[in-house]
Enzyme design. Sequence first.
Site, PDB file in Angstrom:
ATOM      1  N   GLY A  25      51.327  34.294   3.220  1.00  0.00           N
ATOM      2  CA  GLY A  25      51.787  35.435   2.424  1.00  0.00           C
ATOM      3  C   GLY A  25      53.227  35.709   2.817  1.00  0.00           C
TER       4      GLY A  25
ATOM      5  N   GLN B 193      56.343  41.362   1.175  1.00  0.00           N
ATOM      6  CA  GLN B 193      57.067  42.395   1.925  1.00  0.00           C
ATOM      7  C   GLN B 193      56.771  42.320   3.427  1.00  0.00           C
ATOM      8  OE1 GLN B 193      59.398  43.804   0.125  1.00  0.00           O
ATOM      9  NE2 GLN B 193      58.619  45.826  -0.389  1.00  0.00           N
ATOM     10  N   ILE B 194      55.477  42.312   3.768  1.00  0.00           N
ATOM     11  CA  ILE B 194      55.136  42.280   5.208  1.00  0.00           C
ATOM     12  C   ILE B 194      55.514  40.921   5.789  1.00  0.00           C
ATOM     13  CG2 ILE B 194      53.320  42.532   6.948  1.00  0.00           C
ATOM     14  CD1 ILE B 194      51.767  44.266   5.001  1.00  0.00           C
TER      15      ILE B 194
ATOM     16  N   ASP C 273      53.381  30.561   0.905  1.00  0.00           N
ATOM     17  CA  ASP C 273      53.041  31.452  -0.214  1.00  0.00           C
ATOM     18  C   ASP C 273      52.726  30.581  -1.424  1.00  0.00           C
ATOM     19  OD1 ASP C 273      53.701  34.750  -0.642  1.00  0.00           O
ATOM     20  OD2 ASP C 273      53.330  33.569  -2.463  1.00  0.00           O
TER      21      ASP C 273
ATOM     22  N   ARG D 253      42.401  51.452  -0.395  1.00  0.00           N
ATOM     23  CA  ARG D 253      42.427  50.061   0.087  1.00  0.00           C
ATOM     24  C   ARG D 253      41.225  49.296  -0.485  1.00  0.00           C
ATOM     25  NH1 ARG D 253      43.843  53.184   4.581  1.00  0.00           N
ATOM     26  NH2 ARG D 253      45.944  52.791   5.359  1.00  0.00           N
TER      27      ARG D 253
ATOM     28  N   ILE E 211      45.970  40.979   8.092  1.00  0.00           N
ATOM     29  CA  ILE E 211      46.563  42.278   7.734  1.00  0.00           C
ATOM     30  C   ILE E 211      46.118  42.689   6.326  1.00  0.00           C
ATOM     31  CG2 ILE E 211      48.724  43.560   7.433  1.00  0.00           C
ATOM     32  CD1 ILE E 211      50.123  41.732   9.338  1.00  0.00           C
ATOM     33  N   SER E 212      45.771  41.711   5.489  1.00  0.00           N
ATOM     34  CA  SER E 212      45.403  41.989   4.094  1.00  0.00           C
ATOM     35  C   SER E 212      44.280  43.023   4.017  1.00  0.00           C
ATOM     36  CB  SER E 212      44.922  40.707   3.397  1.00  0.00           C
ATOM     37  OG  SER E 212      45.843  39.667   3.589  1.00  0.00           O
TER      38      SER E 212
ATOM     39  N   ARG F  42      51.030  55.508  14.012  1.00  0.00           N
ATOM     40  CA  ARG F  42      51.296  56.624  13.094  1.00  0.00           C
ATOM     41  C   ARG F  42      50.889  57.947  13.724  1.00  0.00           C
ATOM     42  NH1 ARG F  42      49.160  53.205   7.814  1.00  0.00           N
ATOM     43  NH2 ARG F  42      51.220  52.666   7.012  1.00  0.00           N
TER      44      ARG F  42
ATOM     45  N   HIS G  81      39.566  50.738   8.904  1.00  0.00           N
ATOM     46  CA  HIS G  81      40.933  51.024   8.429  1.00  0.00           C
ATOM     47  C   HIS G  81      40.835  51.623   7.029  1.00  0.00           C
ATOM     48  CE1 HIS G  81      45.215  50.738   8.239  1.00  0.00           C
ATOM     49  NE2 HIS G  81      45.241  49.795   7.331  1.00  0.00           N
TER      50      HIS G  81
HETATM   51  N1  APR Z   1      47.756  32.410  -0.975  1.00  0.00           N
HETATM   52  C1  APR Z   1      48.900  32.737  -0.348  1.00  0.00           C
HETATM   53  N2  APR Z   1      49.647  33.800  -0.690  1.00  0.00           N
HETATM   54  C2  APR Z   1      49.230  34.551  -1.708  1.00  0.00           C
HETATM   55  C3  APR Z   1      48.037  34.269  -2.414  1.00  0.00           C
HETATM   56  C4  APR Z   1      47.284  33.135  -2.015  1.00  0.00           C
HETATM   57  N3  APR Z   1      46.155  32.787  -2.615  1.00  0.00           N
HETATM   58  N4  APR Z   1      47.886  35.209  -3.371  1.00  0.00           N
HETATM   59  C5  APR Z   1      48.931  36.044  -3.271  1.00  0.00           C
HETATM   60  N5  APR Z   1      49.747  35.644  -2.275  1.00  0.00           N
HETATM   61  C6  APR Z   1      51.009  36.219  -1.828  1.00  0.00           C
HETATM   62  C7  APR Z   1      51.846  36.804  -2.965  1.00  0.00           C
HETATM   63  O1  APR Z   1      52.510  35.766  -3.687  1.00  0.00           O
HETATM   64  C8  APR Z   1      52.802  37.714  -2.214  1.00  0.00           C
HETATM   65  O2  APR Z   1      54.024  37.078  -1.911  1.00  0.00           O
HETATM   66  O3  APR Z   1      50.805  37.322  -0.961  1.00  0.00           O
HETATM   67  C9  APR Z   1      52.037  38.038  -0.905  1.00  0.00           C
HETATM   68  C10 APR Z   1      51.736  39.505  -0.739  1.00  0.00           C
HETATM   69  O4  APR Z   1      52.946  40.169  -0.603  1.00  0.00           O
HETATM   70  P1  APR Z   1      53.213  41.621  -1.207  1.00  0.00           P
HETATM   71  O5  APR Z   1      52.676  41.675  -2.595  1.00  0.00           O
HETATM   72  O6  APR Z   1      54.636  41.948  -0.991  1.00  0.00           O
HETATM   73  O7  APR Z   1      52.266  42.555  -0.313  1.00  0.00           O
HETATM   74  P2  APR Z   1      52.537  43.117   1.172  1.00  0.00           P
HETATM   75  O8  APR Z   1      53.180  44.447   1.084  1.00  0.00           O
HETATM   76  O9  APR Z   1      53.170  42.065   2.011  1.00  0.00           O
HETATM   77  O10 APR Z   1      51.028  43.377   1.627  1.00  0.00           O
HETATM   78  C11 APR Z   1      50.122  42.308   1.776  1.00  0.00           C
HETATM   79  O11 APR Z   1      48.774  43.452   3.398  1.00  0.00           O
HETATM   80  O12 APR Z   1      48.768  45.672   4.149  1.00  0.00           O
HETATM   81  C12 APR Z   1      48.187  44.736   3.284  1.00  0.00           C
HETATM   82  O13 APR Z   1      47.411  46.109   1.476  1.00  0.00           O
HETATM   83  C13 APR Z   1      48.349  45.128   1.842  1.00  0.00           C
HETATM   84  O14 APR Z   1      46.748  43.564   1.005  1.00  0.00           O
HETATM   85  C14 APR Z   1      48.138  43.822   1.153  1.00  0.00           C
HETATM   86  C15 APR Z   1      48.740  42.810   2.137  1.00  0.00           C
END
Ligand code: APR
Length: 321
Positions: free
Chosen positions: A10, A13-14, A34, A89, A119-120, A152, A176
Site C-alpha cells: 500500500g 497516504q500512510i 501498490d 472503520r 494498519i488497514s 492520542r 480499534h
Molecule cells: N494491493 C495493494 N495495494 C492496494 C490494493 C491491493 N489489493 N488495493 C488498494 N491498494 C492501495 C491503493 O492503491 C492505495 O494506494 O492501498 C493504498 C491505500 O492508500 P490510501 O487510500 O491513501 O489510504 P491510507 O490513508 O494510506 O490508509 C490505508 O490504513 O488506517 C487505515 O483506514 C485506513 O484502511 C485504510 C488504510
Amino acid sequence: MARKKIALIGGGQIGGVLAQLCALRELGDVVMFDIVEGMPSGKMLDLSEANRVDGFDADLKGTSDYKDIAGSDVVIVTAGLPRKPGMSRDDLLATNAKIMAQVSQGIKEHAPNAFVIIISNPLDAMVTLCQRLTGFPKERVMGMAGVLDSARFSCFIAWELGVSVKDVNAMVLGGHGDTMVPIKRFANVNGIPVYDLLKRKYNGDMNKVEEVMTAMVERTKGAGGEVVKLLGNGSAFYSPASSAIAMVEAILRDQKRLLPVCALLEGEYGVNGFYVGVPVVLGSKGIEEIVEMELDDEEKKLFDVSCAAVKELVEAMDKVL
Ligand code: APR
C-alpha cells in the site's frame, strides 16, 4: 551486516509517510508495493532523490510485483480504502477484507519469514484474516492500533495539563473502534496519576475532574473520526505511520518495548482465539510476551464489551468472505 528490508504493501497516504520515516531513521531498505502501477516507483524515486539532503543510506524501490518483497524482514500493510466522513472503520469491512485476502497471499508466497504489521481497517478483523491466511505464527502477525490510540490519549492529557507529552504515559486497550478502552486509572505524568494532577488543577472539584477525564477519553475514541471529518477526503496518516514505525523499530532493534499491540489472545484476559489490543513486549522475536494487567471491575467490563464488538466484527467478516 546487510541492511534490513522493509516492505510496504500500500503506497498511499500512510505508505508514503512510512517510507519517509524508514529512510530518515535508516531502518533499512524499503520496497513499496501498490496495485497502481508506476505510482510507488514515482514516490520512491522522489524520496530517494532527497537522500543527499536528508543524509540517509537506503535503497528505495517501488513495485507492483510481489516478487520484489522477497527477503523482507518486516511487512507493513496499509492496502485498502480509508474512511470517508460519516463512515465507521467497520464500514470498510467487505472491501478491505477482499484486498487483505490478496495481500496475505502475496506475503505468504514471497515473504514467508517476515514480521507483519497490519494498519488497514477495520484493524482487528484485518489482522485476524491475515494471520489465518498466511498461517504465520502469532508472534509474527500483529496490528497497529494501541500505540496510536495511546499516543492520542497522551496528547490530549498533555494539552489539558500543560505539560510535555514526553512525560505522559497512558494506555488504550481493546479493539480499534468505538469501544476501545483508555485506561484512565494508570494514566500518569512521570509517575504522578493524571487524576491527582486534575484534582490539583480543579481545586478538588471531583465532578469537574471526571468531566474533563471523560472528555479526553471520548475525544480519544473519536480521534480518528475527528481527523476524517476535517480532512474531508481520506483518514489520518502521519500518526498511524509514526506509531507503526515505533513497532518496527522495537522489532528490528530488539528494544523489548512494552507497547499496546493488537495480538492474538489464547486464554490471556479470558479471551480465546481473537485479536485484541493488549500490552505486549516487542523485540527481535516479535511479540515476545503478552502482559496481563490486573484490570478493575469497570475496566474489565469495558474490555469485555470491546472484545464482544471485535468478535461481532470477525463474524461479520466471515459472512462476507
Ligand atoms: N494491493 C495493494 N495495494 C492496494 C490494493 C491491493 N489489493 N488495493 C488498494 N491498494 C492501495 C491503493 O492503491 C492505495 O494506494 O492501498 C493504498 C491505500 O492508500 P490510501 O487510500 O491513501 O489510504 P491510507 O490513508 O494510506 O490508509 C490505508 O490504513 O488506517 C487505515 O483506514 C485506513 O484502511 C485504510 C488504510
